[in-house]
Scaffold this motif. Structure first.
Motif, PDB file in Angstrom:
ATOM      1  N   UNK A  70       0.805  -1.215   0.000  1.00 24.44           N
ATOM      2  CA  UNK A  70       0.000   0.000   0.000  1.00 24.44           C
ATOM      3  C   UNK A  70       0.846   1.276   0.000  1.00 24.44           C
ATOM      4  N   UNK A  71       2.118   1.154  -0.303  1.00 21.45           N
ATOM      5  CA  UNK A  71       2.995   2.324  -0.336  1.00 21.45           C
ATOM      6  C   UNK A  71       2.602   3.268  -1.467  1.00 21.45           C
TER       7      UNK A  71
ATOM      8  N   UNK B  60      -6.144  10.676  -5.350  1.00 24.36           N
ATOM      9  CA  UNK B  60      -7.106   9.936  -6.172  1.00 24.36           C
ATOM     10  C   UNK B  60      -6.430   8.829  -6.972  1.00 24.36           C
ATOM     11  N   UNK B  61      -5.209   9.077  -7.451  1.00 24.12           N
ATOM     12  CA  UNK B  61      -4.470   8.033  -8.173  1.00 24.12           C
ATOM     13  C   UNK B  61      -4.148   6.857  -7.244  1.00 24.12           C
ATOM     14  N   UNK B  62      -3.752   7.172  -6.019  1.00 23.69           N
ATOM     15  CA  UNK B  62      -3.375   6.139  -5.056  1.00 23.69           C
ATOM     16  C   UNK B  62      -4.550   5.235  -4.711  1.00 23.69           C
TER      17      UNK B  62
ATOM     18  N   UNK C  50      -7.812   7.319   1.647  1.00 24.96           N
ATOM     19  CA  UNK C  50      -6.853   8.219   2.266  1.00 24.96           C
ATOM     20  C   UNK C  50      -7.532   9.565   2.499  1.00 24.96           C
ATOM     21  N   UNK C  51      -6.942  10.328   3.380  1.00 19.86           N
ATOM     22  CA  UNK C  51      -7.389  11.699   3.616  1.00 19.86           C
ATOM     23  C   UNK C  51      -6.341  12.637   3.041  1.00 19.86           C
ATOM     24  N   UNK C  52      -6.779  13.847   2.727  1.00 22.46           N
ATOM     25  CA  UNK C  52      -5.858  14.835   2.167  1.00 22.46           C
ATOM     26  C   UNK C  52      -6.100  16.192   2.829  1.00 22.46           C
TER      27      UNK C  52
ATOM     28  N   UNK D 162      -1.752  17.199   0.800  1.00 24.00           N
ATOM     29  CA  UNK D 162      -0.852  16.188   1.361  1.00 24.00           C
ATOM     30  C   UNK D 162      -1.662  15.008   1.873  1.00 24.00           C
ATOM     31  N   UNK D 163      -1.257  13.810   1.481  1.00 23.48           N
ATOM     32  CA  UNK D 163      -1.969  12.597   1.893  1.00 23.48           C
ATOM     33  C   UNK D 163      -1.730  12.313   3.368  1.00 23.48           C
ATOM     34  N   UNK D 164      -2.837  12.054   4.055  1.00 23.20           N
ATOM     35  CA  UNK D 164      -2.807  11.683   5.467  1.00 23.20           C
ATOM     36  C   UNK D 164      -3.309  10.241   5.548  1.00 23.20           C
TER      37      UNK D 164
END
Length: 196
Positions: A32-33, A41-43, A71-73, A77-79
């Motif tokens: 999940x890296x 959104x890509x992740x 994920x949160x942003x 920045x991804x959190x």
């Protein structure tokens, strides 16, 4: 055709149980890296599909596999999941009084045809101004260290917010059921007409 949730999350399992359709859960084997240059959104799109395909490759009989990732942003920045108390404190301190956008990737993968339906749901959370005392009290009570953004909206975490905005509140828990209903119907399964 069997229905499989590519997750061992008790929260996603509980959400899918609302459909009253028999399903099984299997753990995906997915790294999940975040990749370099990968946006939120890509992740979540890549990981939702990777999780579904990982479980589909383990099946001995055809199935529809549900993969989801979240994920949160904050400020682009991804959190992710805090995993420990100190990181959770920092995440909530940064989110205090601010808007955090959640991205949830959803994939329905047909192991027989090798086709998938893929969608990204967003959901915005406006946090209240939180004191250090409130943050500490919340984390001690709920310990949401495995949750993106350091809260559980289905629990006491709801007290952290001023406002929620999005199409499906289930997205915050990690499985957008409105989008999943549409995908299942497209695959020939109508939750309203089967189950029980």
């Amino acid at each position: 055709m069997q229905l499989i949730l590519a997750s061992t999350s008790p929260y996603r399992k509980s959400l899918l149980e609302k459909f009253r359709i028999p399903f099984s859960c299997h753990a995906p084997h997915t790294d999940e890296s975040q990749l370099e240059g990968e946006t939120a959104d890509m992740l979540v799109s890549r990981l939702a599909r990777a999780k579904a395909e990982s479980v589909a490759n383990m099946l001995t009989e055809p199935g529809l596999v549900i993969g989801s990732d979240q994920v949160a942003s904050l400020d682009g920045e991804i959190i992710g999941k805090p995993l420990n108390h100190n990181v959770a404190v920092e995440q909530l301190r940064r989110a205090s009084g601010r808007l955090v956008r959640f991205y949830t990737g959803l994939c329905l993968f047909n192991s027989e045809s090798k086709t998938c339906q893929l969608q990204i749901e967003t959901f915005d959370v406006q946090f209240r101004q939180l004191s250090a005392e409130q943050i500490e009290a919340y984390l001690q009570k709920e310990q949401p260290y495995q949750c993106a953004g350091s809260f559980m909206s289905e629990g006491l975490g709801i007290c952290l917010f001023e406002r929620l905005s999005g199409r499906d509140p289930n997205s915050l828990v990690g499985l957008p059921l409105i989008a999943l209903t549409e995908m299942l119907q497209q695959a020939g399964i109508d939750p309203l007409c089967i189950g029980d």
